[in-house]
Design an enzyme around this catalytic site. Structure first.
Site, short mmCIF file in Angstrom:
data_model
loop_
_atom_site.label_atom_id
_atom_site.label_comp_id
_atom_site.label_asym_id
_atom_site.label_seq_id
_atom_site.Cartn_x
_atom_site.Cartn_y
_atom_site.Cartn_z
N SER A 278 5.32 -1.06 -0.34
CA SER A 278 4.79 0.27 -0.70
C SER A 278 3.77 0.24 -1.98
O SER A 278 2.81 -0.65 -1.92
CB SER A 278 5.44 1.27 -0.21
N LYS A 282 1.13 -2.74 -3.49
CA LYS A 282 -0.08 -2.94 -4.25
C LYS A 282 -0.17 -3.70 -5.38
O LYS A 282 -1.06 -4.38 -5.65
CB LYS A 282 -0.48 -1.50 -4.44
N GLU A 332 -2.61 10.88 -6.38
CA GLU A 332 -1.20 10.61 -6.23
C GLU A 332 -0.42 10.02 -7.43
O GLU A 332 0.60 10.54 -7.72
CB GLU A 332 -1.06 9.68 -5.00
N TRP A 375 -0.70 6.08 8.17
CA TRP A 375 -1.03 6.44 6.80
C TRP A 375 -1.13 5.11 6.16
O TRP A 375 -2.16 5.00 5.10
CB TRP A 375 0.24 7.10 6.15
N HIS A 411 9.54 2.30 7.10
CA HIS A 411 8.56 1.70 5.88
C HIS A 411 9.46 1.24 5.31
O HIS A 411 10.58 1.35 4.82
CB HIS A 411 8.18 2.94 5.40
#
Length: 460
Positions: A278, A282, A332, A375, A411
């Site tokens: 997640s 990145k 975010e 998403w 996830h």
């Protein structure tokens, strides 16, 4: 009569739709069902995405309670930026022409050509491609991620028990941080190792050490208000241009520096991998892109800011997809440089996209592990990584990069049907075995003609 009335009343009550198992059930901007079918529970991963997962798995799911602060951005009209020109060096020490300190950005709706230099020169050799990689790295740092500092002036390390301590000093300031190493029950020292952001979410491979890297300690990712907090900023200042992901990559490099200084840690520093899921996925991709000593990069479900391309995500959003885009993600967490804020509403002027970021890893190993959660932008991820794969194809090592997108799981819950694929990459790049890593699969198709107007050369 009364019974008939109640029967009619029941018929008049609308039946509320429910999301299926693995479907979305909430999040900012979500207008669909917010309840799940029987046997499933709606789990919130962040304010923007909630997913229906089997109730038996709900208690062990990774759920985020991070709150997102309000953030306002304005559209910028400037299409140039200034920074002191820097010389760049390609792989193997090739000398490359430096980008000018001030450049003019031109709008390009398609994904940027991996094989054309910013000045228009075509890339025809592997040495020239290494210069193109150096150029793309500088552009990405300049406009999106912030400047990555090199090794600090002083660096020492010590090892005790399973803990490696790294001490860094720069301009009269100093910091210290630690990582912990879990050794395999099989294999022979020095061991290959995988550095896991937040410990990672992948099962530990046989014969490979796992290094728990607390990236949040290096740069915080609590919300946008946590920008400039963490060990990296204690050393370089809270106003440093580096976003959190660049700061984490710096931390990974210092871990490898320390392992090279301390042979007693029993880690083979020529066989280092990195992973995260997640938001940490990145970061793992950024570390793999910037740190050439990493031989295998394993980003998991990284979505926007990772394996997805900004241009493709913007297009899918315009077509009604519930997908995270550049203009949303900057509100975010402080993963990016504040410079990026000026470009999120004019993405086509960026002289790169995330296929460029992934291409910095070539010809080293990259295995992108994705999910099909809306998403995360599964279509954007697959299209973006299809474009990135051309770098490995041009270098004649197409099987050094793999892509696997399998859904129907929570996830960051690594599914068993991706295990053999992961094992193949680990065995090839960390254990030196001959395995089949020609893996590139998704339930989606990539419309290459929509995004790619360039061809893949065979580099000499």
């Amino acid at each position: 009569m009364a019974s008939r009335f109640f029967a009619l009343l029941l018929l008049a009550i609308p039946i509320q739709a429910q999301s299926p198992v693995w479907g979305q059930c909430g999040g900012i901007g979500w207008s669909g069902p917010t309840t799940c079918v029987g046997g499933a529970t709606c789990v919130s991963y962040n304010p923007y995405y909630s997913q229906c997962i089997p109730s038996t798995q709900a208690s062990s799911s990774i759920a985020s309670t991070t709150l997102v602060t309000s953030f306002t951005t304005t559209t910028a009209t400037r299409t140039s930026a200034s920074t002191p020109p820097a010389s760049s060096t390609g792989a193997g020490g090739a000398t490359c022409s430096a980008l000018p300190g001030s450049i003019t950005l031109r709008s390009n709706a398609k994904l940027n050509d991996l094989f054309t230099m910013f000045n228009g020169d075509k890339v025809t050799t592997k040495d020239k491609f290494s210069c193109r990689q150096a150029e793309m790295s500088e552009l990405i740092q300049r406009y999106e991620l912030g400047t990555l500092p090199g090794r600090p002036s002083t660096l020492t390390a010590s090892f005790s028990g399973n803990t490696l301590t790294i001490n860094c000093g720069e301009a009269g300031k100093s910091i210290s941080f630690t990582v912990t190493i879990t050794y395999p029950s099989s294999g022979t020292a020095p061991y290959p190792a995988i550095i896991g952001y937040g410990g990672g979410s992948l099962p530990a491979p046989a014969g490979v050490a796992m290094i728990n890297f607390n990236n949040d300690n290096i740069a915080a990712q609590v919300n946008t208000g946590s920008r400039g907090q963490g060990k990296f900023y204690d050393l370089y200042g809270s106003s440093h241009s580096a976003g959190a992901m660049t700061a984490w990559a710096w931390g990974v490099s210092r871990v490898i520096d320390a392992l090279e200084l301390v042979p007693g840690a029993r880690i083979d520093t020529t066989k280092i991998g990195v992973t995260g899921c997640s938001r940490n996925g990145k970061g793992a991709m950024v570390a793999g892109a910037f740190e050439k000593r990493i031989v295998l990069t394993l980003p998991q479900e990284s979505g926007a800011g990772g394996s997805a391309c900004w241009r493709i995500s913007d297009y899918l959003k315009s077509q009604g997809a519930n997908i995270q885009t550049a203009s949303e993600i900057i509100g975010e967490d402080p993963w990016f440089s504040t410079t990026f804020n000026s470009y999120v509403n004019q993405v086509p002027v960026l002289p790169f996209d995330h296929h460029s970021l992934a291409a910095l890893i070539a010809p080293r190993g990259l295995f992108v592990i994705d999910n099909n959660i809306d998403w995360l932008g599964p279509q954007s991820c697959f299209g973006c990584m299809t474009a990135a794969h051309m770098a490995w194809q041009a270098l004649g090592v197409s099987d050094h990069m793999g892509y696997s997108q399998i859904g129907a799981h929570a996830h960051c819950a690594f599914p068993s049907n991706q295990q053999s694929q992961l094992t193949a990459f680990v065995q090839k790049f960390l254990l030196g075995q001959s395995t089949n890593t020609a893996i590139f699969q998704s339930d989606f198709s990539a419309n290459q003609s929509q995004w790619i107007d360039w061809t893949t050369p065979t580099l000499s």
